[in-house]
Every structure is written in C-alpha cells, then in structure tokens.
Design an enzyme around this catalytic site. Sequence first.
Site, PDB file in Angstrom:
ATOM      1  N   LYS A 191       1.008  -1.115   0.005  1.00  0.00           N
ATOM      2  CA  LYS A 191       0.167   0.024  -0.137  1.00  0.00           C
ATOM      3  C   LYS A 191       0.822   1.251   0.031  1.00  0.00           C
ATOM      4  O   LYS A 191       1.792   1.190   0.802  1.00  0.00           O
ATOM      5  CB  LYS A 191      -0.864   0.058   1.279  1.00  0.00           C
ATOM      6  CG  LYS A 191      -1.963  -0.981   1.221  1.00  0.00           C
ATOM      7  CD  LYS A 191      -2.780  -0.836   2.424  1.00  0.00           C
ATOM      8  CE  LYS A 191      -4.069  -1.765   2.568  1.00  0.00           C
ATOM      9  NZ  LYS A 191      -4.993  -1.542   1.340  1.00  0.00           N
ATOM     10  N   ARG A 249     -10.328 -11.707   1.032  1.00  0.00           N
ATOM     11  CA  ARG A 249     -10.772 -12.854   0.494  1.00  0.00           C
ATOM     12  C   ARG A 249     -10.270 -14.250   0.672  1.00  0.00           C
ATOM     13  O   ARG A 249     -10.844 -15.065   0.635  1.00  0.00           O
ATOM     14  CB  ARG A 249     -11.034 -12.440  -0.994  1.00  0.00           C
ATOM     15  CG  ARG A 249     -10.005 -12.381  -1.857  1.00  0.00           C
ATOM     16  CD  ARG A 249     -10.299 -11.463  -3.328  1.00  0.00           C
ATOM     17  NE  ARG A 249     -10.408 -10.029  -2.884  1.00  0.00           N
ATOM     18  CZ  ARG A 249     -10.488  -8.892  -3.970  1.00  0.00           C
ATOM     19  NH1 ARG A 249     -10.638  -9.416  -4.884  1.00  0.00           N
ATOM     20  NH2 ARG A 249     -10.648  -7.930  -3.417  1.00  0.00           N
TER      21      ARG A 249
HETATM   22  N1  BES Z   1      -8.343  -3.841   3.588  1.00  0.00           N
HETATM   23  C1  BES Z   1      -8.282  -3.383   2.484  1.00  0.00           C
HETATM   24  C2  BES Z   1      -9.531  -2.717   2.016  1.00  0.00           C
HETATM   25  C3  BES Z   1      -9.791  -1.344   2.939  1.00  0.00           C
HETATM   26  C4  BES Z   1      -9.640  -0.103   2.314  1.00  0.00           C
HETATM   27  C5  BES Z   1     -10.299  -1.286   3.953  1.00  0.00           C
HETATM   28  C6  BES Z   1      -9.838   1.068   2.708  1.00  0.00           C
HETATM   29  C7  BES Z   1     -10.665  -0.255   4.792  1.00  0.00           C
HETATM   30  C8  BES Z   1     -10.335   1.136   3.957  1.00  0.00           C
HETATM   31  C9  BES Z   1      -8.047  -4.570   1.448  1.00  0.00           C
HETATM   32  O1  BES Z   1      -7.489  -5.664   1.741  1.00  0.00           O
HETATM   33  C10 BES Z   1      -7.582  -4.120   0.282  1.00  0.00           C
HETATM   34  O2  BES Z   1      -6.518  -3.724   0.090  1.00  0.00           O
HETATM   35  N2  BES Z   1      -8.296  -4.163  -0.889  1.00  0.00           N
HETATM   36  C11 BES Z   1      -8.096  -3.692  -2.131  1.00  0.00           C
HETATM   37  C12 BES Z   1      -8.258  -4.845  -3.129  1.00  0.00           C
HETATM   38  C13 BES Z   1      -7.482  -4.652  -4.310  1.00  0.00           C
HETATM   39  C14 BES Z   1      -5.999  -4.757  -4.385  1.00  0.00           C
HETATM   40  C15 BES Z   1      -8.295  -5.754  -5.572  1.00  0.00           C
HETATM   41  C16 BES Z   1      -8.552  -2.428  -2.547  1.00  0.00           C
HETATM   42  O3  BES Z   1      -9.689  -2.303  -2.273  1.00  0.00           O
HETATM   43  O4  BES Z   1      -7.880  -1.528  -3.175  1.00  0.00           O
HETATM   44 ZN    ZN Z   2      -5.464  -5.575   1.397  1.00  0.00          ZN
END
Ligand code: BES
Ligand code: ZN
Length: 500
Positions: A276, A350
């Site tokens: 991230k 997931r």
């Molecule tokens: N934990 C995150 C999602 C999230 C985003 C929670 C903002 C709370 C606030 C999740 O694991 C994630 O990183 N999702 C990605 C998925 C993508 C890589 C397909 C996302 O939503 O960008």
């Molecule tokens: Zn994630």
Amino acid sequence: MNFQLKNKFQEVQEDVLVIGVPEHPENVEGWDAFHTYYHSNLQQWMKNGDIDTKHKKIATFPAFDGHSFKKLVFVGLGKAKELNEEKVRTVFAEVGKQLHQLKASSIAIWTAPFTNEQLTCEDIAFLAAEGIGLGGYRFQDYKTSSNEQDMHIEKITFLSSASEDELKAAFEVGVVSADAVNKARSLVNTPPNLLTAKEMASYARGLAEKYDFEIEVLGKKEMEELGMGAILAVNQGSVEEPQLIVLKYAGTDEWEEVIGLVGKGITYDTGGYSLKPREGMVGMKGDMGGAAAVLGAMKMIGETRPEKNVLAVIASTDNMISGEAFKPDDVITSLSGKTIEVLNTDAEGRLVLADAVTYALQSGANYLVDVATLTGGVIVALGNDKTGALTNNEAFFEEFMHAATETGEFVWRLPLTENDKKRIRKSEVADLNNSPGRDGHMIFGGGFVGEFAGDTPWIHLDIAGTSDASAAHELGPKGATGVMVRTLATLVERMAATKA
Ligand code: BES
Ligand code: ZN
Ligand code: ZN
C-alpha cells in the site's frame, strides 16, 4: 449502568435531569405538572428561544434553587408524530455526548415526551440505554498526560408510569447492546502492535468463558494439517502466528439450523508485496473490523441467549512482508481444495475468508454472513456511510434487511452477475484469481468469498467504508463505529423468533 424507576419530579436527586421537548410540549401528558414544578425559569427559557425543539438540539441549564439536580438538559425532539426508533436513538446518543462532557454519573429521564403511538415507555428505556451508551463512548487512549475521564454513568432513573419489570428488561437489553458495540469499537481502535491475532483469540476465550461458548482456536500447525493454504499464504510474511477462532453458541438442543458469522480479522494490512502507498496504509489497524463485529454480536448473543445456534469463525493474521511472504503469481490451495492464483497480495481479505467460510461449512453452518473491511471499492461505490452487501439468497437477505432496518444501520445490495463470477474464475493456472480488476471490485471481492459458500444461503457485508468514521457522527465519536454488531445480533434474534 443501573436502572431505577421513580414516579415524581419531586423525587429526582440525580446529577442531571433529561427532558425531551417536542414541537408542542404542551400536548405531552404531564407537561403542566412539570411546568408548574419548574415554573419560573422554564417559561422564560421557552420564551427566549433558549430551548430549541428541533430534533437533537441540546440546551443545558445549571441547577437552580430548590432542586437537587446539578444540570437540566433539554433535547429537541421535532414533531412528536414523526418520532421513531432511529430518531430517539440518535437523540439519546446526542444526550450521551453531552453527559460525557458534563461527567455526569447519575441521570433521570422523563419518558412521556418521547412516546407516541408507535413508541412505548419500554422502547424509550431500551433506546435511552443504547443511545446514551453509544454516544458516550470514548476510546481510552495511551496519552501519559491524559486526564480525560471515561464517562461512567452509574444509574439511570426513569420517571415513568410503566411497569417496572418490563421497563427494566428493555433497559437492560439497551445496555448490553451498547456495551457489545463499544467493545467492538475498542478492539478496532486498539493499535496493531497490541492487538495481534493471539490477543484477539484471548479476547474470544474470555467471551467463551463468560458466556459458556464452546471455543476452538487453530494455530499455524493445525492449519497446516488441515490444508488451510489461503490463510497460511497471507500469514507467510509474518512473525505473528495466525489464528482461526471458532466460537459455538448452542441456542437449541441439536446442532442444526446453524447461523455462521464469519469475520475478516486482519490485524494489520500493509498490502504485502502489492504494498500500500504510505497514505493508504495508515488506519489499516482497523482491517479486523469484521472480526470485531462478529465478536461484538457474540457478546450480545451471549447476554440475550436467543434460541438459535450460532457459529462464529474469525480468520486472523496480519499481512506483512519478509523474504518468506507470499507474492503475486503464487498459486495456493485453499481448505476447500480450490486453487487460487494470487494476482494481488493486497486482496488478502478474500483469501482468509475463503478458508474461514469453508471451515464454517464443515462445522455445520446452514446460513453464512461474512463481514469484512474488504475493499476500497465499496467506498467508491457507496461512500462512507453505507455498508455494501452481496447475496445468493433473496429470502435470507430480506430477513437480514429487516434486522438492518430495525437497528438503523444502512445496507445497500450490489449485484453479483454470472459475468462477475466468470471473471473471478478466470485464470490460466488455477480455479480462481484473487483480483480480476478494479472496475466494480467490491463485487469481485465479495463474489470471491461467495465462491466458497456454494449454495448455502450467504450474505457478504463489506464494511470498509462504515467500520471507521473520520469524524464524530450521530452515534459516536471519530474512529471505530462497531457497525453491524447490532444488526447481526438482531438477525439472529429474528431468526430465533421466526424459527427460520
Ligand atoms: N483492507 C483493504 C480494504 C480497505 C480499504 C479497508 C480502505 C478499509 C479502508 C483490502 O485488503 C484491500 O487492500 N483491498 C484492495 C483490493 C484490491 C487490491 C483488489 C482495495 O480495495 O484496493
Ligand atoms: Zn489488502
Ligand atoms: Zn485488508
């Protein structure tokens, strides 16, 4: 919070007296008596416009001669006819915030102004306890210089003509509900170095002991033996052991008709090798909001003991980087036997849910609800105040929506089409891929979990937007909201009542 019932204003000795003021207070039964008792000042305040009858408007007045309370809190109710559960809940949450500021330890509430044809005194007792508990919540921080004291209301006295037993019973459900939500909030607010998977398991053990749940906690070794390749892959880069936390509440004699509540418990999400960006990482201590919602609901269920079997499965680990971490292009084998091509290590939620859902099915779940801070996509689609949902079963979802309406938690369903499923199943090397693309990716995230639910009635709840609030809101302060605790517990209660 303890309960007390009194009949007359003359008997009020609490720190704070709370009076709801609808648009036409003169229509409230007993208003005359109240008015006469506080005569001199009240009339003046009403005339000056210092007391606002608009919904949630608070006016606080100091003590005055001849009365023992220290503060008089008036709260606007708007039109009496339009009052409903949600409006009364938010009114009391506002009162809770005010009481926190006043550092009140005992309060008295006159129920009559809050009631109308739909709302009984018992409803008010429930909503007062719940609303004040939610609104008054603060996270105990770690500042060494902190002198902000936690609100601690020892006693709520109701001025009411209703039956004491019924009022008290309703009140107690409200207290339990707010406590369960607040506990979930505190878990989410706890920093990730302090709330590891093992810590979460130890909290669950405490619940099991208190409420007589059966508990099972699988560590890394057990996961390896069972072949939980998905959660193990996410954990691979971590020094903290993963935990699959399983709680069983037996509400009936036979272990059948089991509702499975499955929570994403990522104690910290760095994104892994699909790292991230630095701004996107802060706040990822909250990536166990789904797990907290499930644990909160279990706390409430432990207190209210509905006649329904509930199985909670929480998949917990952090998502870290090291020489051993999993990486994009890896192919992993889940507990179900399905293979998964990893395209993005940040789509880890997931993966852990896949194994948790399979484990829930193996443990006898006939209904599944998974709760997760799963995607940023749900925030793009619905904003920060709506939980996104997917389902494979209309009737189950309808029942769920009744529960969500009852609690006032906003949920909006998105579609999951055959074409979406096709894209989740598209891979050159495996059965599924964990990241089909960014277009509508809330659906891909939830839909991936649905692949493991099969035909079992299933609801997916993406709380990425609703689990954490960036500013104070109607029911509480900035930070964790404890969203879905009340709705999940209410769903179980409804299904117990209808024997669905
Ligand atoms: N934990 C995150 C999602 C999230 C985003 C929670 C903002 C709370 C606030 C999740 O694991 C994630 O990183 N999702 C990605 C998925 C993508 C890589 C397909 C996302 O939503 O960008
Ligand atoms: Zn994630
Ligand atoms: Zn995540």
